[in-house]
Design a protein around this motif. Structure first.
Motif, PDB file in Angstrom:
ATOM      1  N   TYR A 125     -17.625  39.293 -52.292  1.00  0.00           N
ATOM      2  CA  TYR A 125     -16.284  38.159 -51.591  1.00  0.00           C
ATOM      3  C   TYR A 125     -15.240  37.785 -52.199  1.00  0.00           C
ATOM      4  O   TYR A 125     -14.424  38.615 -52.182  1.00  0.00           O
ATOM      5  N   GLN A 126     -15.473  36.872 -53.212  1.00  0.00           N
ATOM      6  CA  GLN A 126     -14.229  36.708 -53.894  1.00  0.00           C
ATOM      7  C   GLN A 126     -12.858  37.779 -54.498  1.00  0.00           C
ATOM      8  O   GLN A 126     -12.405  37.303 -54.725  1.00  0.00           O
ATOM      9  N   SER A 127     -14.025  38.391 -55.221  1.00  0.00           N
ATOM     10  CA  SER A 127     -12.767  39.466 -55.898  1.00  0.00           C
ATOM     11  C   SER A 127     -11.804  39.990 -54.961  1.00  0.00           C
ATOM     12  O   SER A 127     -11.504  40.810 -54.652  1.00  0.00           O
ATOM     13  N   TYR A 130     -11.747  36.734 -50.807  1.00  0.00           N
ATOM     14  CA  TYR A 130     -12.422  35.586 -49.705  1.00  0.00           C
ATOM     15  C   TYR A 130     -12.170  34.328 -50.647  1.00  0.00           C
ATOM     16  O   TYR A 130     -12.108  34.629 -50.892  1.00  0.00           O
ATOM     17  N   GLU A 131     -12.023  33.421 -49.587  1.00  0.00           N
ATOM     18  CA  GLU A 131     -11.919  31.965 -49.893  1.00  0.00           C
ATOM     19  C   GLU A 131     -12.865  30.618 -49.295  1.00  0.00           C
ATOM     20  O   GLU A 131     -13.488  31.520 -48.502  1.00  0.00           O
ATOM     21  N   SER A 132     -13.435  30.287 -49.995  1.00  0.00           N
ATOM     22  CA  SER A 132     -14.141  28.601 -49.791  1.00  0.00           C
ATOM     23  C   SER A 132     -13.371  28.258 -48.547  1.00  0.00           C
ATOM     24  O   SER A 132     -12.456  27.402 -48.788  1.00  0.00           O
ATOM     25  N   ASN A 144     -23.139  29.147 -48.688  1.00  0.00           N
ATOM     26  CA  ASN A 144     -21.050  28.872 -48.279  1.00  0.00           C
ATOM     27  C   ASN A 144     -20.745  29.260 -47.612  1.00  0.00           C
ATOM     28  O   ASN A 144     -21.616  30.587 -46.535  1.00  0.00           O
ATOM     29  N   TYR A 146     -16.891  31.512 -46.509  1.00  0.00           N
ATOM     30  CA  TYR A 146     -15.972  31.917 -46.515  1.00  0.00           C
ATOM     31  C   TYR A 146     -14.762  32.470 -45.433  1.00  0.00           C
ATOM     32  O   TYR A 146     -15.896  32.683 -44.484  1.00  0.00           O
ATOM     33  N   LYS A 148     -11.345  35.126 -44.633  1.00  0.00           N
ATOM     34  CA  LYS A 148      -9.905  35.428 -44.874  1.00  0.00           C
ATOM     35  C   LYS A 148      -9.198  36.216 -44.569  1.00  0.00           C
ATOM     36  O   LYS A 148      -9.525  36.460 -43.312  1.00  0.00           O
TER      37      LYS A 148
END
Length: 152
Positions: A125-127, A130-132, A144, A146, A148
């Motif tokens: 997700y981060q790659s 997506y942001e927390s 957690n 996320y 986008k």
């Protein structure tokens, strides 16, 4: 390359994949009992959402879906690939396919929740940009959250 085929969540293959996904989560879940919740079919029917089965030739190897939470906010749900497919970049392809479908429905934002024990998923997700964010739901399985944002 895998194929991503829209499939009703009530389809036998979709149900088999979801059952496998839920069972795998139950086996590795930390922090209580994993709450199994099969998706409501109407949440994954266009334009409210879509559920896809991932196929490698004639073999079903994964699934995932998106569902509308608000007019332009969609949620990714039940992203799953069987172990033999992992490490091939198919998670990125599946997530990109779901994002594309959400955008076609008019999404300007896609959200998802996950559990911290799913480190590969969090990395994916981060790659993918997506942001927390703060929790947007009360999913007892999630630790957690996320999001986008897309251009409108």
């Amino acid at each position: 390359m895998p194929d991503f085929l829209p499939t009703p969540v009530t389809d036998a293959t979709a149900h088999e994949l979801l059952s496998e996904y839920f069972h795998s989560r139950e086996l590795t879940f930390i922090g209580g009992t994993y709450a199994v919740s099969f998706p409501a079919p109407e949440q994954f029917e266009p334009p409210a959402g879509v559920f896809v089965v991932v196929r490698d030739g004639d073999r079903a190897v994964g699934c995932g879906g998106i569902r509308r939470l608000a007019p332009t906010r969609y949620e990714v749900k039940h992203l799953f690939l069987r172990p033999e497919t992992r490490g091939k970049g198919w998670g990125k392809l599946l997530l990109a396919d779901l994002e594309r479908r959400a955008a076609e429905f008019g999404a300007t934002e896609v959200v998802l929740d996950t559990n911290a024990t799913l480190t590969a998923a969090g990395g994916l997700y981060q790659s993918m940009g997506y942001e927390s964010v703060e929790p947007y739901n009360d999913n007892p399985n999630a630790t957690n959250w996320y999001r986008k944002l897309f251009a409108g």
